[in-house]
Structures are given as C-alpha cells and as structure tokens.
Design an enzyme around this catalytic site. Structure first.
Site, PDB file in Angstrom:
ATOM      1  CB  ILE A  47      -0.957   0.035   1.218  1.00 27.96           C
ATOM      2  CG1 ILE A  47      -0.150   0.143   2.524  1.00 27.96           C
ATOM      3  CG2 ILE A  47      -1.875  -1.190   1.228  1.00 27.96           C
ATOM      4  CD1 ILE A  47      -0.992   0.458   3.747  1.00 27.96           C
TER       5      ILE A  47
ATOM      6  CD  GLU B 266       9.559   1.245   4.358  1.00 31.21           C
ATOM      7  OE1 GLU B 266      10.439   1.317   3.485  1.00 31.21           O
ATOM      8  OE2 GLU B 266       9.746   1.563   5.541  1.00 31.21           O
TER       9      GLU B 266
ATOM     10  CG  HIS C 248       3.951  -3.766   8.527  1.00 29.13           C
ATOM     11  ND1 HIS C 248       3.980  -2.599   9.276  1.00 29.13           N
ATOM     12  CD2 HIS C 248       5.138  -4.375   8.745  1.00 29.13           C
ATOM     13  CE1 HIS C 248       5.124  -2.518   9.912  1.00 29.13           C
ATOM     14  NE2 HIS C 248       5.853  -3.578   9.614  1.00 29.13           N
TER      15      HIS C 248
ATOM     16  CD  GLU D 226       4.989  -2.668  13.484  1.00 31.93           C
ATOM     17  OE1 GLU D 226       5.135  -1.595  12.871  1.00 31.93           O
ATOM     18  OE2 GLU D 226       5.925  -3.464  13.715  1.00 31.93           O
TER      19      GLU D 226
ATOM     20  CB  VAL E  17       9.280 -11.374   2.496  1.00 33.39           C
ATOM     21  CG1 VAL E  17       9.890 -10.721   1.266  1.00 33.39           C
ATOM     22  CG2 VAL E  17       9.351 -10.425   3.691  1.00 33.39           C
TER      23      VAL E  17
ATOM     24  CG  HIS F 196       6.062  -8.238  10.968  1.00 34.14           C
ATOM     25  ND1 HIS F 196       6.029  -7.863  12.293  1.00 34.14           N
ATOM     26  CD2 HIS F 196       6.503  -7.151  10.276  1.00 34.14           C
ATOM     27  CE1 HIS F 196       6.436  -6.608  12.401  1.00 34.14           C
ATOM     28  NE2 HIS F 196       6.741  -6.159  11.201  1.00 34.14           N
TER      29      HIS F 196
END
Length: 332
Positions: free
Chosen positions: A148, A152, A214, A245, A273, A277
């Site tokens: 998304i 990053e 994530h 998170e 990947v 996590h």
C-alpha cells in the site's frame, strides 16, 4: 479445514491508465483545472496522484540510457527473499531483457544485517541512483514492491523528488494497491484480492481466513478498511484482514470471530515476504504470537507461511506496475 489449497487461476490482468504531471494527458487520472494557469511548485506537488513522471528541461540534450530501479523494504529471511523479492525482480527483468534492472532495499537495518550475515551488499535507493548516475544512465524508471502507499512508499516518492533533477527523465510506479476504481482508474483492491484468493483454502461455516497486514501510522492505514470492504463485496467467505502495527488489530477481530461461531482459522500474511512478522509475530510459539493468542482463545489455528511474492499472480501485478513506470519513461 481442508489442507489443500486451490490451484492458481489464470487471470487477465489489464494495465490501467497512467498519470503524468506538468503536461496534459488524455490518460491522466487527475489534472488540475484548465482555469489554473499559475500553478505553483507546491500546488503541483500536492496534486501528484498516481504514477509520477518528470522531464528535466536542463538535460534534454543528453542521450537516452535507461535503467529500472526496483525498491523493496527487504528481508533477512534469505529463502523467502529468493522466492518473493528476487522472483519478482526476475519477472520484471524478463519483461525487459535488454535493460539494466537494479534492486535496492529501503530498510537500512536489513541492508546492514544481510551484509554482516551473508556478505552481500544491497544498496539503498540513494546509493543505487548515485551508481547509475556514475555509469552514465540518464533515464530511470523507479518501481515499488510495497503493498500500500504508506510510509515505505512515501520514502519511494521522496527518492523520486530528491533525485529527479539528477537525471534526464524519471518515473515512479505505484504500490501494488493504490487505485480503488475512482476517477475511472482500475480497482487495485479487486485485482489484488482476486490474485490473493487463489491461495485461500475452502472454508466451512465455522472456519475463517485471517489475513495479517503490517499496519502503519501513515494515513494510508485506511486502506485496510477499503480492503475489508472489497473482501465483503467479493463475498470471500469468512475472510478478515488485521494488522500487526495498525488498525484493526487481532484484538478487534477476535470478538467478530466468536460472534460468528468460528472455531478454526487459517493465518496468512499480506506481506511481500514471509519474514519476521509472519514467522514470529503471526506463527511463532511465543505466548504473545497471534497463533498462541488465538489458541488460548479456543481456536484451532493453521498457518500459511508464504509471502504474497510467492503468488505468481501477485508477481504479475507488481510487474504490471513496473511496466507502467517503464511505459511512462518511454512515452514522448
């Protein structure tokens, strides 16, 4: 719950229109009104939506020497890296066999750990672009392996804005999920879920699929609500998205599972990947792992430890995003 997963389905993945800034384009998803004749740099930057393109007026006399830079957060899990990031870069390279394709990681910590553990030096985007500049490359297509457009991807955009004046031309493709069908653009949510659902197990009425994303402090965390809405619209049975998170968290999903009478769940990551996590936060044996928490709550738990980069259809979508950036680089 059935142990065997559905085979990959052949999907027709169409590329949508792209967006160029600074010059009018019939394919643009968003343009300033024609009445705006004095747009300032700040206004132009604020209205940068979609794939980006910049032509440097000071370097138009330079010859064209093109390269593709693929940017990923990265992972220290070598096996998963090979099956996901490297496999996706190979797919991009295969589509452009005579073009230089470079991989860069945006996580400086991961870069340092890989160098210490494996002796491999993977550059940051900044270092990769500086090297390409020294090698005489004048036009760069930047590609993102982000899911998304969160923190990053904001890094990717910052790279674009910082280095675009160093090259004759630069473009930046979008993340995997960016457009939501608005402004007559493609629906990335539907495309990604269609591809992802090919790895879903069949579920009974008391079984569910929990997709672990994530999560981010960035406002783009709202994409997860849009993805859940897409799951519901597509009638993907007993399927829920939660984050490590961000919001919603696992604690937000558990009451819904119990209210629906769910007894068994399959956990799988919505991450490029299957790294820390997935292996530890999601599927680890520690008391605070998602698997352990769910088991303590009385659920039977299955885990699907594969990053979405192992899904060939997802890799195809990432390649489409890269092709979009490349096509903008080639367009006059």
């Amino acid at each position: 719950m059935k142990e065997n997963f559905k085979k990959m389905l052949a999907l027709s993945l169409a590329c949508g229109a792209v967006f160029a800034f600074g010059t009018p384009s019939v394919d643009a998803a968003y343009m300033l009104s024609d009445e705006v004749t004095d747009a300032t740099p700040a206004l132009l930057e604020a209205t940068q939506v979609g794939a980006l393109k910049y032509d440097n007026p000071k370097m138009q006399n330079l010859p064209n020497k093109d390269a593709i830079l693929v940017m990923s957060f990265g992972t220290t899990f070598k096996d998963s890296r090979e099956k996901t990031i490297e496999a996706t870069v190979k797919a991009i390279q295969a589509a452009h066999p005579n073009v230089k394709v470079v991989t860069a990681f945006t996580s400086h910590i991961i870069i340092d750990r890989i160098k210490a553990k494996e002796g491999i030096e993977i550059p940051t985007p900044e270092a990769a672009l500086q090297r390409l500049k020294k090698e005489g490359y004048t036009r760069i297509a930047l590609c993102s392996l982000d899911v998304i457009p969160g923190v990053e991807y904001a890094y990717d955009k910052a790279i674009f804005n910082e280095y675009k004046d160093s090259f004759k031309k630069m473009t930046l493709g979008t993340s995997l999920i960016y457009w939501q069908g608005q402004e007559e653009q493609r629906d990335d949510v539907k495309e990604a879920l269609s591809a992802l659902s090919t790895q879903f197990p069949e579920v009974a009425d008391d079984e569910a699929i929990l997709i672990m994303a994530h999560g981010t402090p960035h406002p783009a965390n709202a994409y997860y609500s849009v993805i859940q809405s897409g799951i519901n619209r597509m009638q993907l049975k007993n399927t829920y998205i939660y984050t490590v998170e961000g919001w919603p968290g696992l604690e937000d999903i558990i009451p819904e599972l119990k209210a629906k009478g769910i007894k068994s769940v399959t956990l799988m990551p919505l991450m490029m990947v299957a790294g820390d996590h997935a292996n530890n936060d999601m599927a680890g044996d520690e008391p605070d792992s998602h698997k352990s928490i769910l088991m303590k709550e009385g659920f039977k738990v299955n885990t699907y430890l594969h990053g979405i980069g192992e899904n060939g259809l997802i890799r195809g979508l990432f390649a489409d995003r890269a092709n979009e950036a490349w096509d903008m680089l080639q367009a006059k």
